[in-house]
Structure formats: structure tokens, C-alpha cells
Scaffold this active site. Structure first.
Site, PDB file in Angstrom:
ATOM      1  N   ASP A   1       0.808  -1.222   0.000  1.00 17.60           N
ATOM      2  CA  ASP A   1       0.000   0.000   0.000  1.00 17.60           C
ATOM      3  C   ASP A   1       0.841   1.273   0.000  1.00 17.60           C
ATOM      4  O   ASP A   1       0.283   2.380   0.008  1.00 17.60           O
ATOM      5  CB  ASP A   1      -0.945   0.009   1.216  1.00 17.60           C
ATOM      6  N   ASP A   2       2.164   1.136  -0.015  1.00 15.35           N
ATOM      7  CA  ASP A   2       3.019   2.318  -0.071  1.00 15.35           C
ATOM      8  C   ASP A   2       2.942   2.911  -1.481  1.00 15.35           C
ATOM      9  O   ASP A   2       3.222   2.235  -2.477  1.00 15.35           O
ATOM     10  CB  ASP A   2       4.468   1.934   0.263  1.00 15.35           C
TER      11      ASP A   2
END
Length: 200
Positions: free
Chosen positions: A150-151
């Protein structure tokens, strides 16, 4: 085989990135997960320069420059606001301090747990999400096989490097498929991706 060599042997695209990207220096937090967690909250959604300034002012509120949980909880909102903290971040910092006093955020204890167990242990703290814990795993606890899907930067760099066109769930699935080749060194692969500067 060195981790870089292993990654290069498994993924030609990543091999090219490793070859063109400088090596990284390890950060040294002295395994202080509690302090790193406080800093990660202060750093949310603001520039690195602003975060460093606010965190320094926050620490200066304490005699030994260390926000021990019990001392943090004794500070008024007005005192904490004077460091430049928003009311929401003050609330999140207080949540971490309460959790630390009640359950403990001790490196020795956490280090006995798996990555997923640490995520499950810390994410009930309001203000601490999975991404925040994954950053702690990578940079404070030096866990070798973390993939923070999710970065935003990791996603953007992987889309660019692997010429991905998928979106949504399909992209999420494809990113995981690619990263499977990096096990058990997904942390190192991501560190190179963060530092990689694609040619324009």
C-alpha cells in the site's frame, strides 16, 4: 549468495534497478519501536523537514528529550500543541502512550513475534495503520521480508519498472505476484525501489 545477487538472479528488472541504484545505509533506531512509532505519527501527511522540526520540539517538552509514556500522558493538549502538533495527532500520540503503559511496546517482546503478529498487535492503536507498522518492521526491527504493497511510492515505481497497466484489485494482485519472486528479501527489494530514479 548475497541478498542482492539472489534478487538479481530471480528478477531481471530488479537486477537492472539494483545495478543502477546506490546502496542504502541502515538506519539506527536502537530498536526503540515506541519512539519510532511516535515519530511516524508526527510525520504523517507532512514534509520530512516539517516533521523533523515538530518532532524535535515535541521531544524538547521532556526533561531528558524522551517522551516516556507516563510523562506524555501528563502533558496538556495546550503544551503539546505548542510543539506544532494537531489535535488529531495529539490524540494518536496519547493512544500510543496508553497502549505502551497497558500492554507495552517492547522490542524484546515484539521480536519474538512474526511480522503478521506484530501488525495484529499494534494496529488496534487508533492512528496506527498497517503501513505504519510495516515501516517499523523494515526500518526499526530490520525484518528482511516485508512488502508494503500500500506504499504509494512502491506502487508507482513497480508500475513504472514493470510497465503495468492494471488498476484496482488486479494491480494489487499483480504487485504481489511480482514480489513473490523477491522472497525472502522483499524488504531489500523495496529499499532499492524507493531509491531508484527512473530515466525520464
Amino acid at each position: 549468495m548475497l541478498p542482492e545477487s539472489y534478487l538479481a538472479s530471480k528478477d531481471a528488472t530488479l537486477a537492472s534497478i539494483i545495478e543502477s541504484t546506490p546502496t542504502f545505509k541502515k538506519t539506527d533506531w536502537n530498536n526503540d519501536v515506541y519512539l519510532a512509532l511516535l515519530e511516524s505519527i508526527v510525520s504523517q501527511q507532512i514534509s520530512v523537514k516539517a516533521a523533523d522540526s515538530i518532532f524535535a520540539r515535541f521531544r524538547a517538552l521532556f526533561e531528558d528529550l524522551y517522551p516516556h509514556p507516563e510523562l506524555l500522558l501528563q502533558k496538556s493538549n495546550e503544551e503539546l500543541r505548542s510543539a506544532g502538533l494537531s489535535f488529531q495527532k495529539i490524540n494518536y500520540l496519547q493512544n500510543v502512550a496508553v497502549f505502551a503503559t497497558e500492554k507495552g511496546i517492547d522490542y524484546q517482546h515484539l521480536n519474538l513475534l512474526s511480522d503478521d503478529e506484530i501488525v495484529a498487535f499494534l494496529t488496534p492503536i487508533k492512528g496506527v495503520g498497517r503501513w505504519t507498522v510495516e515501516m517499523l518492521l523494515m526500518f526499526v526491527m530490520d525484518r528482511p521480508d516485508v512488502f508494503p504493497v500500500d506504499d504509494l511510492v512502491i506502487r508507482q515505481k513497480m508500475v513504472r519498472a514493470y510497465h503495468l497497466t492494471e488498476t484496482g484489485r488486479a494491480l494489487h494482485k499483480q504487485l504481489h505476484i511480482i514480489a513473490e519472486n523477491w522472497r525472502p528479501y522483499r524488504t531489500m527489494a523495496c529499499r532499492y525501489l524507493w531509491r531508484w530514479k527512473p530515466e525520464s
